[in-house]
Design an enzyme around this catalytic site. Structure first.
Site, PDB file in Angstrom:
ATOM      1  CG  HIS A 110      53.947  -8.064  -0.004  1.00 15.09           C
ATOM      2  ND1 HIS A 110      53.909  -8.610  -1.246  1.00 15.09           N
ATOM      3  CD2 HIS A 110      53.574  -9.038   0.865  1.00 15.09           C
ATOM      4  CE1 HIS A 110      53.513  -9.880  -1.144  1.00 15.09           C
ATOM      5  NE2 HIS A 110      53.299 -10.160   0.118  1.00 15.09           N
ATOM      6  CG  ASP A 113      55.484  -5.982  -3.019  1.00 13.42           C
ATOM      7  OD1 ASP A 113      56.450  -6.685  -2.686  1.00 13.42           O
ATOM      8  OD2 ASP A 113      54.305  -6.390  -3.046  1.00 13.42           O
ATOM      9  CD  GLU A 277      47.839 -17.831  -3.481  1.00 12.52           C
ATOM     10  OE1 GLU A 277      47.783 -16.730  -2.903  1.00 12.52           O
ATOM     11  OE2 GLU A 277      48.898 -18.356  -3.803  1.00 12.52           O
ATOM     12  CG  ASP A 305      45.845 -13.768  -3.223  1.00 17.32           C
ATOM     13  OD1 ASP A 305      45.170 -12.737  -3.326  1.00 17.32           O
ATOM     14  OD2 ASP A 305      46.928 -13.826  -2.601  1.00 17.32           O
ATOM     15  CG  ASP A 318      52.226 -18.225  -6.629  1.00 14.76           C
ATOM     16  OD1 ASP A 318      51.247 -18.747  -6.070  1.00 14.76           O
ATOM     17  OD2 ASP A 318      53.134 -17.640  -5.997  1.00 14.76           O
ATOM     18  CG  ASP A 348      49.579 -14.258  -5.021  1.00 15.28           C
ATOM     19  OD1 ASP A 348      50.680 -14.084  -5.582  1.00 15.28           O
ATOM     20  OD2 ASP A 348      49.462 -14.503  -3.808  1.00 15.28           O
TER      21      ASP A 348
HETATM   22  C1  XLS Z   1      52.396 -16.658  -0.949  1.00 16.97           C
HETATM   23  C2  XLS Z   1      51.232 -15.802  -0.807  1.00 16.97           C
HETATM   24  C3  XLS Z   1      51.539 -14.327  -0.910  1.00 16.97           C
HETATM   25  C4  XLS Z   1      50.424 -13.537  -0.285  1.00 16.97           C
HETATM   26  C5  XLS Z   1      50.787 -12.151   0.065  1.00 16.97           C
HETATM   27  O1  XLS Z   1      52.315 -17.859  -1.141  1.00 16.97           O
HETATM   28  O2  XLS Z   1      50.277 -16.183  -1.743  1.00 16.97           O
HETATM   29  O3  XLS Z   1      51.756 -13.971  -2.224  1.00 16.97           O
HETATM   30  O4  XLS Z   1      49.315 -13.496  -1.118  1.00 16.97           O
HETATM   31  O5  XLS Z   1      51.771 -12.098   1.026  1.00 16.97           O
HETATM   32 NI    NI Z   2      48.520 -15.047  -2.140  1.00 19.25          NI
HETATM   33 NI    NI Z   3      50.758 -18.276  -2.794  1.00 20.47          NI
END
Ligand code: XLS
Ligand code: NI
Ligand code: NI
Length: 447
Positions: A110, A113, A277, A305, A318, A348
C-alpha cells in the site's frame, strides 16, 4: 541512471537465516522448502511461473503485533528509529533482505506501507515519489518485481465513511489523488497489476446512506481509474478485491458475483478483474474454489491473496493457508483455464501475535509456499488423470445431441420447448452425481 546502493547493505535484520532453498520432501530443515522447487515443470510451466508468489509489505513489515486489546508484541528492529524517515528506510531494507532470502519473485504494497506517516496529501505524494525511487533501486539490485500496488483508502480517519464512496466530495478528491499517485508509482515500478480493495466502500447503517448514489459514485470513479490506466499506458490489470464485510457492516464489493454486477452496470467488463482472497471467500459464505470458479466462468480472474481464516470464528484472521486440499480444489478450477497471467499468489497473511521472533516470519511464509507447491503438484495429478473432465463431459453430453441442440436453438420459444416433453414421451431420468467418488478421488491424489 543507476540507483545508488542502500545505506543498509552491511546491516542484517535476519542474521540467523540463510537463503531458503529447496531440499526436498525428505528434508527436516524447517528453514528449507520441501515442495517448492521453482524450476520444476508442472503442466508445462515452471513452478515459479505458475505461482508467481509475492510477500506483502503490510502484515510482514508494518504490523507490530497490536490488536484491539493490546499493544504491539513484535519490537522489530526496523520499528525502533524515532526518526520516521529513518524507520521507513530501515523497513525497506529489512523487507528486501527478507524477499531475497525467501527467494520468491514478487512483493506488494500500500502507498502508506512504504512511506513514513504523512500528515496531509501533499506530504504523502512527496513521500511516495521518494519511496518509489528507492524501491526502483532495490528492484534493480535484487531482481524482485512488484505484483501490485494499492492505495490505502481505509486507515486515515477521513476515510471512516469510505474513500471513493465517501459522502463528502473533499474526501473523495483525496482518495482520487491517492489512487492516481499510487497507480503512477505502480506503473513506474513495472507493477503487474493495480489493486483496489474497497475497505470502507460500504455502509454501517442504511439510515445515513444513499445506496443508489454511493454505488453510482463507485462506478464513476472506477471508470476514471480505468481511463487513467490507459492514459499512462499501464499494461497491468486493474483488480478489485471482493470482501463482504469487516470493517464495514456491508461492503459494495461483497463477492466476485456482486462485482460482476457492478462492472456490468458501469460497462467495465473486461477492464476490471478480481483479486480473490480465501478468507474473504469464507466470510461471504463461499469456498475459495467457488470464488475462483466464478471468476474463471465470468472471465474476471486476476490475482489471489492467499490466506485462510479460522474455521471456528469466521473472522478475517489472515492466517497462512496450510490446507493443501482447499488450495488444490481452487487450483483444479483455475489451471484448466490457463492459470494466472498477470496475477500471482500474494501472501496476505500474518504470523500470530505471539509469534514474535523475526524468524517466525520465515516459518509462516515457508509453510505457505510449500502448501501452495504441494497443492500445485496435487492439482497436476488430478488434472492429468482427466477423471473430472471426462465425468463432466459425460454429465453434460446431452447438450450436444438432438434435444440439447433444440433447447438451445435461438429460434425456440418456451411453448415449443415445454411441449416437447409430452409430445415425445420424455420423462427425464436420474443419474448419479457421484460426489463421494469424486471427493475420494481428489483425496487419493493429494501429494
Ligand atoms: C483486507 C485486505 C487487504 C488488501 C489490500 O482484508 O485483504 O489486505 O489485500 O488492501
Ligand atoms: Ni487482501
Ligand atoms: Ni483480507
Amino acid at each position: 541512471m543507476p540507483h545508488p546502493s542502500s545505506s543498509y547493505d552491511d546491516v542484517s535484520f535476519f542474521p540467523e537465516v540463510d537463503p531458503i532453498i529447496f531440499k526436498g520432501p525428505g528434508s527436516d530443515d524447517p528453514l528449507s522448502y520441501q515442495y517448492y522447487d521453482k524450476g520444476r515443470t508442472v503442466l508445462g510451466r515452471r513452478m515459479e511461473d505458475h505461482l508467481r508468489m509475492a510477500v506483502c509489505y503490510w502484515h510482514t513489515f508494518c504490523w507490530d503485533g497490536f490488536d484491539i486489546f493490546g499493544a504491539g508484541t513484535f519490537s522489530r528492529a526496523w520499528h525502533q528509529p524515532t526518526d520516521l524517515v529513518e524507520a521507513a528506510d530501515q523497513k525497506m531494507a529489512a523487507a528486501f533482505e527478507f524477499f531475497e532470502k525467501l527467494g520468491l519473485p514478487y512483493y506488494c504494497f500500500h502507498d502508506v506501507d512504504i512511506t513514513p506517516p504523512s500528515p496531509n496529501p501533499d506530504d504523502l505524494a512527496r513521500n511516495l515519489v521518494r519511496a518509489a525511487d528507492h524501491l526502483a533501486g532495490y528492484q534493480e539490485r535484487s531482481g524482485k518485481k512488484l505484483l501490485w500496488g494499492t492505495a490505502n483508502l481505509f486507515s486515515h480517519p477521513r476515510y471512516a465513511a469510505g474513500g471513493l464512496t465517501n459522502p463528502d466530495p473533499e474526501v473523495v478528491a483525496c482518495a482520487l489523488r491517492q489512487v492516481r499517485d499510487c497507480l503512477n508509482a505502480t506503473h513506474q515500478l513495472g507493477g503487474a497489476n493495480y489493486v483496489l480493495w474497497g475497505g470502507r466502500e460500504g455502509y454501517d447503517t442504511l439510515l445515513n446512506t444513499d445506496l443508489r448514489r454511493e454505488r453510482e459514485h463507485l462506478g464513476r470513479f472506477l471508470s476514471l481509474v480505468v481511463e487513467h490506466k490507459h492514459k499512462i499506458g499501464f499494461k497491468g490489470k486493474i483488480l478489485i478485491e471482493p470482501k463482504p464485510h469487516e470493517p464495514m457492516y456491508h461492503q459494495y464489493d461483497f463477492d466476485t458475483a456482486t462485482i460482476y454486477g457492478l462492472l456490468k452496470q458501469f460497462d467495465l467488463c473486461g477492464e476490471v478483474h478480481v483479486n480473490i482472497e480465501p478468507n474473504h471467500a469464507t466470510l461471504s459464505g463461499h469456498s475459495f474454489a467457488h470464488e475462483i470458479a466464478t471468476a474463471v466462468s465470468l472471465d474476471m480472474m486476476g490475482s489471489i491473496d492467499i490466506n485462510c481464516g479460522n474455521a471456528q470464528n469466521g473472522w478475517d484472521t489472515d492466517q497462512f493457508n496450510l490446507d493443501v486440499r482447499d488450495i488444490t480444489l481452487a487450483l483444479v478450477e483455475l489451471l484448466p483455464s490457463g492459470g494466472l497471467d498477470t496475477g500471482g499468489f500474494n501472501f496476505d497473511a500474518k504470523v500470530r501475535r505471539q509469534s514474535s521472533h523475526p524468524t517466525d516470519l520465515f516459518y509462516g511464509h515457508i509453510g505457505g509456499v510449500d502448501a501452495l507447491a504441494r497443492a500445485l503438484l496435487s492439482a497436476e495429478k488430478i488434472i492429468e488423470a482427466g477423471v473430472l473432465e471426462s465425468f463432466k463431459a459425460d454429465r453434460y453430453s446431452g447438450w450436444s445431441q438432438d434435444l440439447g441442440a433444440k433447447l438451445l436453438h435461438e429460434a425456440a420459444d418456451l411453448d415449443h420447448l415445454a411441449d416437447h416433453a409430452s409430445a415425445n414421451g420424455v420423462n427425464g431420468s436420474h443419474h448419479s452425481g457421484r460426489q463421494e467418488y469424486l471427493e475420494a478421488f481428489v483425496n487419493r491424489n493429494l501429494v
